[in-house]
Design a protein around this motif. Structure first.
Motif, short mmCIF file in Angstrom:
data_model
loop_
_atom_site.label_atom_id
_atom_site.label_comp_id
_atom_site.label_asym_id
_atom_site.label_seq_id
_atom_site.Cartn_x
_atom_site.Cartn_y
_atom_site.Cartn_z
N LYS A 191 6.34 -16.57 -29.09
CA LYS A 191 6.33 -15.15 -29.40
C LYS A 191 6.35 -14.82 -30.90
O LYS A 191 6.01 -13.71 -31.28
CB LYS A 191 7.53 -14.46 -28.74
CG LYS A 191 7.59 -14.69 -27.23
CD LYS A 191 8.76 -13.99 -26.60
CE LYS A 191 8.93 -14.36 -25.14
NZ LYS A 191 7.77 -14.07 -24.31
N LEU A 192 6.73 -15.77 -31.74
CA LEU A 192 6.91 -15.47 -33.15
C LEU A 192 6.21 -16.52 -34.02
O LEU A 192 6.40 -17.72 -33.84
CB LEU A 192 8.40 -15.44 -33.48
CG LEU A 192 8.85 -14.56 -34.65
CD1 LEU A 192 8.46 -13.11 -34.43
CD2 LEU A 192 10.36 -14.68 -34.82
N PRO A 246 1.54 -5.45 -26.24
CA PRO A 246 0.97 -5.40 -27.60
C PRO A 246 1.40 -6.58 -28.47
O PRO A 246 2.37 -7.27 -28.18
CB PRO A 246 1.51 -4.09 -28.16
CG PRO A 246 2.82 -3.91 -27.45
CD PRO A 246 2.60 -4.44 -26.06
N GLN A 247 0.64 -6.77 -29.58
CA GLN A 247 0.95 -7.77 -30.59
C GLN A 247 1.09 -7.04 -31.93
O GLN A 247 0.36 -6.10 -32.22
CB GLN A 247 -0.15 -8.82 -30.69
CG GLN A 247 -0.34 -9.62 -29.41
CD GLN A 247 -1.48 -10.62 -29.50
OE1 GLN A 247 -2.26 -10.63 -30.45
NE2 GLN A 247 -1.60 -11.47 -28.49
N ARG A 293 -0.70 -4.46 -38.60
CA ARG A 293 -1.72 -4.38 -37.55
C ARG A 293 -1.05 -4.51 -36.18
O ARG A 293 -0.11 -5.31 -36.02
CB ARG A 293 -2.75 -5.50 -37.71
CG ARG A 293 -3.84 -5.48 -36.62
CD ARG A 293 -4.77 -6.67 -36.76
NE ARG A 293 -4.05 -7.91 -36.56
CZ ARG A 293 -4.44 -9.09 -37.05
NH1 ARG A 293 -5.51 -9.19 -37.81
NH2 ARG A 293 -3.73 -10.17 -36.81
N THR A 294 -1.52 -3.73 -35.23
CA THR A 294 -1.09 -3.90 -33.85
C THR A 294 -2.30 -3.80 -32.93
O THR A 294 -3.22 -3.01 -33.18
CB THR A 294 -0.01 -2.88 -33.44
OG1 THR A 294 0.43 -3.15 -32.11
CG2 THR A 294 -0.53 -1.46 -33.50
N ILE A 295 -2.29 -4.63 -31.91
CA ILE A 295 -3.37 -4.66 -30.92
C ILE A 295 -2.76 -4.48 -29.54
O ILE A 295 -1.76 -5.13 -29.19
CB ILE A 295 -4.14 -6.00 -30.97
CG1 ILE A 295 -4.70 -6.25 -32.38
CG2 ILE A 295 -5.28 -6.01 -29.95
CD1 ILE A 295 -5.31 -7.63 -32.56
N TYR A 296 -3.36 -3.60 -28.76
CA TYR A 296 -2.83 -3.31 -27.42
C TYR A 296 -3.98 -3.29 -26.44
O TYR A 296 -5.00 -2.63 -26.67
CB TYR A 296 -2.10 -1.96 -27.42
CG TYR A 296 -1.36 -1.66 -26.14
CD1 TYR A 296 -0.68 -2.66 -25.45
CD2 TYR A 296 -1.35 -0.37 -25.63
CE1 TYR A 296 0.01 -2.38 -24.28
CE2 TYR A 296 -0.65 -0.07 -24.45
CZ TYR A 296 0.03 -1.09 -23.79
OH TYR A 296 0.70 -0.81 -22.63
N LYS A 297 -3.85 -4.04 -25.35
CA LYS A 297 -4.86 -4.06 -24.29
C LYS A 297 -4.25 -3.52 -23.01
O LYS A 297 -3.13 -3.87 -22.65
CB LYS A 297 -5.39 -5.48 -24.06
CG LYS A 297 -6.29 -5.99 -25.18
CD LYS A 297 -6.90 -7.34 -24.82
CE LYS A 297 -7.82 -7.83 -25.94
NZ LYS A 297 -8.43 -9.15 -25.61
N GLN A 309 4.08 -12.53 -37.28
CA GLN A 309 3.35 -12.02 -36.13
C GLN A 309 4.25 -12.13 -34.91
O GLN A 309 4.73 -13.20 -34.56
CB GLN A 309 2.06 -12.81 -35.89
CG GLN A 309 1.26 -12.31 -34.69
CD GLN A 309 -0.07 -13.02 -34.54
OE1 GLN A 309 -0.89 -13.00 -35.46
NE2 GLN A 309 -0.30 -13.65 -33.40
N TRP A 310 4.47 -10.99 -34.25
CA TRP A 310 5.37 -10.92 -33.10
C TRP A 310 4.55 -10.55 -31.88
O TRP A 310 3.91 -9.50 -31.85
CB TRP A 310 6.47 -9.90 -33.34
CG TRP A 310 7.46 -9.77 -32.23
CD1 TRP A 310 8.04 -10.78 -31.53
CD2 TRP A 310 8.00 -8.55 -31.71
NE1 TRP A 310 8.91 -10.27 -30.59
CE2 TRP A 310 8.90 -8.91 -30.68
CE3 TRP A 310 7.82 -7.20 -32.01
CZ2 TRP A 310 9.61 -7.96 -29.94
CZ3 TRP A 310 8.52 -6.25 -31.29
CH2 TRP A 310 9.41 -6.64 -30.27
#
Length: 413
Positions: free
Chosen positions: A161-162, A223-224, A249-253, A201-202
């Motif tokens: 995760k990290l 999300p990331q 930055r965040t990415i969500y699907k 990065q989490w």
């Protein structure tokens, strides 16, 4: 009778394992190719350097590679050398690293690089390796700066995760275009930058899974989140400027990739202090400055603004948000399964001291930039079509200047 049965059982067991082993090896080979490596016994050849094209170098070709686990599980070497036929210049990098801890996959890396970098581009230390057979946006880039960079970096993972990364580097910067950074007391056409970076990065919803090869892999969840801080130092190792940058930055699907799903990407950056144009931000434009639509016909990028012209905007603070909705692929036939993607992008930004950047003209994103469109992907051997329209405050008087019509290219192994 007992001996015969035993031999038959052993033979069956051996034949039963061979297809499974072949399948695992084939899967590992395809995964390596998907990451841009052609594996050999001791060295994985890096396919990223075989051939590229951009507006400054023209054709760029070379060779690169890195040692693999057969060579050593505790040490690694990596290098590449390329040549640009238009600028008639070799570029190269040489580096290596050694592992401090196996459980956390902690590595210390050293590198020396003499190459080009796109002005205004930003990269996170924690970004995983990304490979495309060809990079669509790279074809159109013309604003580069030369850099000679010496760096030492540390990478470290905490479970699935990290991911942590840090770097200390010195760089000699020489823009390939007419540019002067005016600080009133002194003007700079070339300069040195000494900077430290730290990134995290989490991915709170990632999980570890065990594959057929019995090697743990990450199952990505969303999300990331990624956060990176950069600090440059004046008068340390010849550094010319003091500035700080914070990037996020965040990415969500949402949904399942085998069906219809949506993807939202938010990117932002903020720079304060004496920051030259080379280290500021653009919004990843991907439109060539040509008069006619057909002259601008090229290949669409993955996350770029297709109607925004190259070098049209630069910012010292900015944010972009991109929304993509992927419809379920159309099952036309076994080999033809096109997919429709609906897209909207928005960017906003500003610059506090635009007068510092001499000999180059650009605009501001303070009023907000919007474009929308669609892609119809995988129509023929990975190729598709893209249509995007620019509207809102930065809508241009000539209608066709607001339109981007391009190829798309999507191939996965």
């Amino acid at each position: 009778m007992i001996c015969t049965t035993l031999v038959q059982a052993q033979t069956f067991h051996k034949k039963d394992l061979e297809p499974k082993q072949d399948s695992i090896e084939k899967k590992a080979f395809l995964k390596s190719l998907g990451n841009g490596f052609y594996p050999t016994k001791y060295i994985n050849l890096d396919l990223r350097y075989l051939i590229k094209f951009n507006q400054y170098e023209g054709v760029r070709t070379g060779i690169g590679g890195e040692t693999n686990d057969v060579f050593s599980e505790k040490h690694r070497l990596n290098s590449y050398v390329v040549y640009g036929f238009r600028d008639r210049r070799f570029k190269y990098s040489i580096g290596g690293g050694f592992r401090l801890a196996e459980k956390s996959n902690t590595w210390i890396n050293l590198s020396y690089t003499d190459d080009l970098q796109e002005t205004g581009s930003a990269k996170f230390l924690t970004d995983k390796r990304f490979f495309q057979f060809f990079e669509p946006r790279l074809l159109n880039i013309d604003l580069f700066h030369k850099h000679i960079t010496k760096s030492i970096s540390l990478e470290h993972t905490l479970g699935s995760k990290l991911l942590l990364g840090s770097e200390f580097a010195t760089s000699k910067i020489d823009p390939t275009y007419a540019y002067t950074f005016d600080l009133k007391d002194e003007n700079f056409e070339t300069y040195d930058i000494t900077a430290a970076k730290i990134a995290i990065q989490w991915s709170p919803f990632n999980n570890l899974i065990i594959t057929d090869s019995e090697q743990p892999e990450h199952s990505e969840g969303y999300p990331q989140f990624t956060l990176q801080y950069t600090k440059s130092f004046k008068n340390i190792l010849n550094g010319n400027f003091n500035f700080s940058k914070l990037d996020f930055r965040t990415i969500y699907k949402i949904g399942n990739e085998t069906d219809a799903f949506s993807e939202i990407t938010l990117v932002s950056g903020f720079a304060i202090g004496e920051t030259p144009l080379t280290h500021l931000y653009h919004a990843y434009p991907n439109n060539i400055t040509k008069e006619k639509i057909l002259q601008r016909f090229s290949v669409a990028g993955l996350n770029s603004f297709e109607t925004m012209f190259f070098n049209e905007f630069f910012s010292d603070r900015f944010a972009t948000i991109q929304f993509k909705h992927y419809l379920k692929p159309f099952n036309v036939s076994k080999t033809l399964k096109p997919q429709l993607v609906l897209i909207t992008r928005y960017a906003i930004g500003d610059m506090k001291y635009p007068e510092r950047h001499q000999k180059i003209t650009f605009g501001s994103l303070e009023k907000g930039y919007t474009e929308s469109g669609f892609e119809l992907n995988k129509l023929f051997y990975g190729f598709g079509l893209s249509f995007t329209y620019r509207y809102g405050t930065y809508h241009l008087p000539n209608i066709e200047d607001n339109i981007a019509f391009k190829f798309t290219f999507n191939v996965s192994l």
